[in-house]
Enzyme design. Structure first.
Site, PDB file in Angstrom:
ATOM      1  N   GLY A  56       2.044 -14.905  29.263  1.00 18.58           N
ATOM      2  CA  GLY A  56       3.427 -15.074  29.735  1.00 18.58           C
ATOM      3  C   GLY A  56       3.583 -14.457  31.117  1.00 18.58           C
ATOM      4  O   GLY A  56       4.209 -15.040  32.017  1.00 18.58           O
ATOM      5  N   TYR A  85     -10.686  -9.086  14.026  1.00 14.35           N
ATOM      6  CA  TYR A  85     -11.222  -9.119  15.393  1.00 14.35           C
ATOM      7  C   TYR A  85     -11.698 -10.531  15.738  1.00 14.35           C
ATOM      8  O   TYR A  85     -11.281 -11.104  16.745  1.00 14.35           O
ATOM      9  CB  TYR A  85     -12.374  -8.129  15.494  1.00 14.35           C
ATOM     10  CG  TYR A  85     -12.981  -8.000  16.870  1.00 14.35           C
ATOM     11  CD1 TYR A  85     -12.260  -7.442  17.931  1.00 14.35           C
ATOM     12  CD2 TYR A  85     -14.291  -8.418  17.117  1.00 14.35           C
ATOM     13  CE1 TYR A  85     -12.835  -7.308  19.193  1.00 14.35           C
ATOM     14  CE2 TYR A  85     -14.861  -8.275  18.368  1.00 14.35           C
ATOM     15  CZ  TYR A  85     -14.131  -7.721  19.401  1.00 14.35           C
ATOM     16  OH  TYR A  85     -14.705  -7.590  20.644  1.00 14.35           O
ATOM     17  N   THR A 132      -2.645  -6.899  18.768  1.00 13.08           N
ATOM     18  CA  THR A 132      -3.119  -6.732  20.144  1.00 13.08           C
ATOM     19  C   THR A 132      -3.729  -8.029  20.658  1.00 13.08           C
ATOM     20  O   THR A 132      -3.451  -8.466  21.776  1.00 13.08           O
ATOM     21  CB  THR A 132      -4.151  -5.587  20.211  1.00 13.08           C
ATOM     22  OG1 THR A 132      -3.492  -4.384  19.815  1.00 13.08           O
ATOM     23  CG2 THR A 132      -4.729  -5.406  21.596  1.00 13.08           C
TER      24      THR A 132
HETATM   25  P1  NAD Z   1     -13.094  -0.078  24.579  1.00 13.18           P
HETATM   26  O1  NAD Z   1     -12.584   0.259  23.237  1.00 13.18           O
HETATM   27  O2  NAD Z   1     -13.852   0.958  25.320  1.00 13.18           O
HETATM   28  O3  NAD Z   1     -11.923  -0.578  25.524  1.00 13.18           O
HETATM   29  C1  NAD Z   1     -10.777  -1.236  25.067  1.00 13.18           C
HETATM   30  C2  NAD Z   1      -9.591  -0.641  25.782  1.00 13.18           C
HETATM   31  O4  NAD Z   1      -8.391  -1.328  25.365  1.00 13.18           O
HETATM   32  C3  NAD Z   1      -9.388   0.840  25.448  1.00 13.18           C
HETATM   33  O5  NAD Z   1      -9.191   1.563  26.647  1.00 13.18           O
HETATM   34  C4  NAD Z   1      -8.147   0.848  24.564  1.00 13.18           C
HETATM   35  O6  NAD Z   1      -7.433   2.048  24.635  1.00 13.18           O
HETATM   36  C5  NAD Z   1      -7.388  -0.347  25.109  1.00 13.18           C
HETATM   37  N1  NAD Z   1      -6.430  -0.939  24.161  1.00 13.18           N
HETATM   38  C6  NAD Z   1      -6.638  -1.265  22.866  1.00 13.18           C
HETATM   39  N2  NAD Z   1      -5.524  -1.765  22.331  1.00 13.18           N
HETATM   40  C7  NAD Z   1      -4.583  -1.786  23.310  1.00 13.18           C
HETATM   41  C8  NAD Z   1      -3.223  -2.179  23.370  1.00 13.18           C
HETATM   42  N3  NAD Z   1      -2.592  -2.679  22.305  1.00 13.18           N
HETATM   43  N4  NAD Z   1      -2.564  -2.027  24.546  1.00 13.18           N
HETATM   44  C9  NAD Z   1      -3.181  -1.505  25.636  1.00 13.18           C
HETATM   45  N5  NAD Z   1      -4.468  -1.100  25.638  1.00 13.18           N
HETATM   46  C10 NAD Z   1      -5.155  -1.251  24.483  1.00 13.18           C
HETATM   47  O7  NAD Z   1     -13.976  -1.397  24.406  1.00 13.18           O
HETATM   48  P2  NAD Z   1     -14.911  -2.158  25.455  1.00 13.18           P
HETATM   49  O8  NAD Z   1     -16.261  -2.167  24.896  1.00 13.18           O
HETATM   50  O9  NAD Z   1     -14.680  -1.656  26.840  1.00 13.18           O
HETATM   51  O10 NAD Z   1     -14.316  -3.642  25.345  1.00 13.18           O
HETATM   52  C11 NAD Z   1     -13.458  -4.207  26.308  1.00 13.18           C
HETATM   53  C12 NAD Z   1     -13.202  -5.668  25.963  1.00 13.18           C
HETATM   54  O11 NAD Z   1     -14.437  -6.392  25.962  1.00 13.18           O
HETATM   55  C13 NAD Z   1     -12.571  -5.864  24.587  1.00 13.18           C
HETATM   56  O12 NAD Z   1     -11.595  -6.888  24.664  1.00 13.18           O
HETATM   57  C14 NAD Z   1     -13.725  -6.306  23.737  1.00 13.18           C
HETATM   58  O13 NAD Z   1     -13.283  -7.115  22.666  1.00 13.18           O
HETATM   59  C15 NAD Z   1     -14.586  -7.071  24.725  1.00 13.18           C
HETATM   60  N6  NAD Z   1     -16.008  -7.070  24.318  1.00 13.18           N
HETATM   61  C16 NAD Z   1     -16.794  -5.944  24.444  1.00 13.18           C
HETATM   62  C17 NAD Z   1     -18.124  -5.982  24.030  1.00 13.18           C
HETATM   63  C18 NAD Z   1     -19.042  -4.784  24.169  1.00 13.18           C
HETATM   64  O14 NAD Z   1     -20.202  -4.887  23.806  1.00 13.18           O
HETATM   65  N7  NAD Z   1     -18.594  -3.658  24.673  1.00 13.18           N
HETATM   66  C19 NAD Z   1     -18.636  -7.145  23.466  1.00 13.18           C
HETATM   67  C20 NAD Z   1     -17.802  -8.247  23.331  1.00 13.18           C
HETATM   68  C21 NAD Z   1     -16.499  -8.203  23.769  1.00 13.18           C
HETATM   69  N1  UDP Z   2       6.095 -11.849  29.193  1.00 12.57           N
HETATM   70  C1  UDP Z   2       5.674 -10.647  29.734  1.00 12.57           C
HETATM   71  N2  UDP Z   2       5.727 -10.495  31.086  1.00 12.57           N
HETATM   72  C2  UDP Z   2       6.169 -11.463  31.918  1.00 12.57           C
HETATM   73  C3  UDP Z   2       6.572 -12.698  31.353  1.00 12.57           C
HETATM   74  C4  UDP Z   2       6.525 -12.866  29.980  1.00 12.57           C
HETATM   75  O1  UDP Z   2       5.271  -9.740  29.042  1.00 12.57           O
HETATM   76  O2  UDP Z   2       6.171 -11.238  33.132  1.00 12.57           O
HETATM   77  C5  UDP Z   2       6.042 -12.026  27.727  1.00 12.57           C
HETATM   78  C6  UDP Z   2       7.378 -12.431  27.146  1.00 12.57           C
HETATM   79  O3  UDP Z   2       8.033 -11.298  26.643  1.00 12.57           O
HETATM   80  C7  UDP Z   2       7.036 -13.399  26.038  1.00 12.57           C
HETATM   81  C8  UDP Z   2       5.601 -13.782  26.270  1.00 12.57           C
HETATM   82  O4  UDP Z   2       5.154 -13.093  27.433  1.00 12.57           O
HETATM   83  O5  UDP Z   2       7.087 -12.750  24.786  1.00 12.57           O
HETATM   84  C9  UDP Z   2       5.401 -15.243  26.467  1.00 12.57           C
HETATM   85  O6  UDP Z   2       6.109 -15.631  27.636  1.00 12.57           O
HETATM   86  P1  UDP Z   2       6.487 -17.142  27.906  1.00 12.57           P
HETATM   87  O7  UDP Z   2       7.273 -17.178  29.190  1.00 12.57           O
HETATM   88  O8  UDP Z   2       5.296 -18.000  27.846  1.00 12.57           O
HETATM   89  O9  UDP Z   2       7.359 -17.507  26.642  1.00 12.57           O
HETATM   90  P2  UDP Z   2       8.902 -17.376  26.364  1.00 12.57           P
HETATM   91  O10 UDP Z   2       9.360 -16.077  26.977  1.00 12.57           O
HETATM   92  O11 UDP Z   2       9.495 -18.570  27.028  1.00 12.57           O
HETATM   93  O12 UDP Z   2       8.972 -17.384  24.894  1.00 12.57           O
END
Ligand code: NAD
Ligand code: UDP
Length: 334
Positions: free
Chosen positions: A127, A170, A117
């Site tokens: 991108g 993380y 993620t």
């Molecule tokens: P949260 O878990 O409530 O929210 C994170 C959201 O991201 C969730 O809704 C989850 O479903 C979604 N998510 C996770 N993986 C995903 C994926 N692969 N694709 C799409 N959605 C995805 O956490 P939060 O506390 O709201 O944190 C939000 C952001 O802020 C995070 O990036 C976190 O690292 C950053 N952050 C939060 C804190 C804090 O104290 N809350 C501190 C430092 C950084």
């Molecule tokens: N990408 C995306 N949405 C967009 C454009 C790109 O999700 O509108 C994704 C795309 O699939 C790629 C990544 O972002 O894996 C990086 O994109 P970039 O154009 O920088 O790299 P390239 O596609 O040239 O490898």
């Protein structure tokens, strides 16, 4: 009939929180990844109420539809069930990239997914930003400082992270996400903003978040022993002013007021008003010993500092958790 129409109009306008009218030239199309989570849903509220068009992308790993349900059906709002590890093709002006599990139990539950993620997910959003010319704000974290050797931490500090420890998926994931932002900025001219967020608590945070504030409140409310950090509204204002500033280097957003964990436990215990006793257990591996943000940069360049007093933030969180516990209890028998 006119009366009926007026009634319908009223029920429609009252259905949603009040939204400012913005002219077409001021209205932005904003993507919030992780917008159904704790911070993301508060950010959604602010940007919707400011009159922008908001698209929330979330895979509901830790987020919930309930956090944004009050906007569903609104013409300026869209909710997409999507995993940022997969590419996403939409048209937007700004991206707040928050998608990532945030608390230790959640990010340790599936370390590989956390890494995917934060790396592939961030690459995809960069991108997307590159393709559509959008500005991207990364929600980074104080965890990039690891278990810090300097105190308080300013943005110049490079950190002290164990690359193979239990928190590495993380910490290192966010560090590489920052690296990617600056690579896309230098190589491709993408406009980036990086917020290093320190522990935040408030309504809509997960009760089983596993971090100090939620644990203490939950244990105190349930009368269990207390086993031995700023408000989302402060944070959301900081994120929006950073996004709309011209500062591309990382900025700490946090509360410089420092408390020991024991002080926190005692304060929560007294606010909840029960007799839970405080118990001490061994610490977890690689836990940062002490952390306090140096927020001089945010103060000077954004004019930002937290304003919600600790007790007020804690009281709101306690109220939210009490309602959630009640909700859970009521639903057990349905
Ligand atoms: P949260 O878990 O409530 O929210 C994170 C959201 O991201 C969730 O809704 C989850 O479903 C979604 N998510 C996770 N993986 C995903 C994926 N692969 N694709 C799409 N959605 C995805 O956490 P939060 O506390 O709201 O944190 C939000 C952001 O802020 C995070 O990036 C976190 O690292 C950053 N952050 C939060 C804190 C804090 O104290 N809350 C501190 C430092 C950084
Ligand atoms: N990408 C995306 N949405 C967009 C454009 C790109 O999700 O509108 C994704 C795309 O699939 C790629 C990544 O972002 O894996 C990086 O994109 P970039 O154009 O920088 O790299 P390239 O596609 O040239 O490898």
């Amino acid at each position: 009939l006119r009366e009926k129409i007026r009634e319908l109009e009223l029920s429609f306008t009252q259905k949603y929180p009040p939204v400012k009218f913005l002219s077409e030239k001021d209205r932005k199309r904003i993507l919030i990844t992780g917008g159904a989570g704790f911070v993301g849903s508060h950010l959604t509220d602010k940007l919707m109420m400011d009159g922008h068009e908001v698209t929330v992308v979330d895979n509901f790993f830790t987020g919930r539809k309930r956090n944004v349900e009050h906007w569903i059906g609104h013409e300026n709002f869209e909710l997409i069930n999507h995993d940022v590890v997969e590419p996403l093709y939409i048209e937007v002006d700004q991206i707040y990239h928050l998608a990532s599990p945030a608390s230790p139990p959640n990010y340790m539950y599936n370390p590989i997914k956390t890494l995917k993620t934060n790396t592939i997910g961030t690459l995809n959003m960069l991108g997307l930003a590159k393709r559509v010319g959008a500005r991207l704000l990364l929600a980074s974290t104080s965890e990039v400082y690891g278990d810090p050797e300097v105190h308080p931490q300013n943005e110049e500090y490079w950190g002290h992270v164990n690359p193979i420890g239990p928190r590495a998926c993380y910490d290192e994931g966010k560090r590489v996400a920052e690296t990617m932002c600056y690579a896309y900025m230098k190589q491709e001219g993408v406009e980036v903003r990086v917020a290093r967020i320190f522990n935040t608590f408030g309504s809509r945070m997960h009760m089983n978040d596993g971090r100090v504030v939620s644990n203490f409140i939950l244990q105190a409310l349930q009368g269990e022993p207390l086993v031995v950090s700023f408000s989302p509204s402060d944070l959301v204002n900081g994120l929006v002013s950073l996004m709309n500033s011209n500062i591309s280097s990382p900025v700490n957003l946090g509360n410089p007021e420092e408390h020991t964990i024991l002080e926190f436990a005692q304060l929560i215990k007294s606010l909840v008003g029960n007799r839970s006793h405080i118990q001490f257990l061994p610490e977890a591996q690689d836990d940062p010993q002490r952390r306090r943000p140096d927020i001089r940069k945010a103060k000077m360049l954004l004019g930002w500092e937290p304003v919600v007093p600790l007790e007020e933030g804690l009281n709101k969180t306690i109220q939210y958790f009490s309602r959630e516990l009640e909700h859970q209890a009521n639903n057990q028998y349905i």
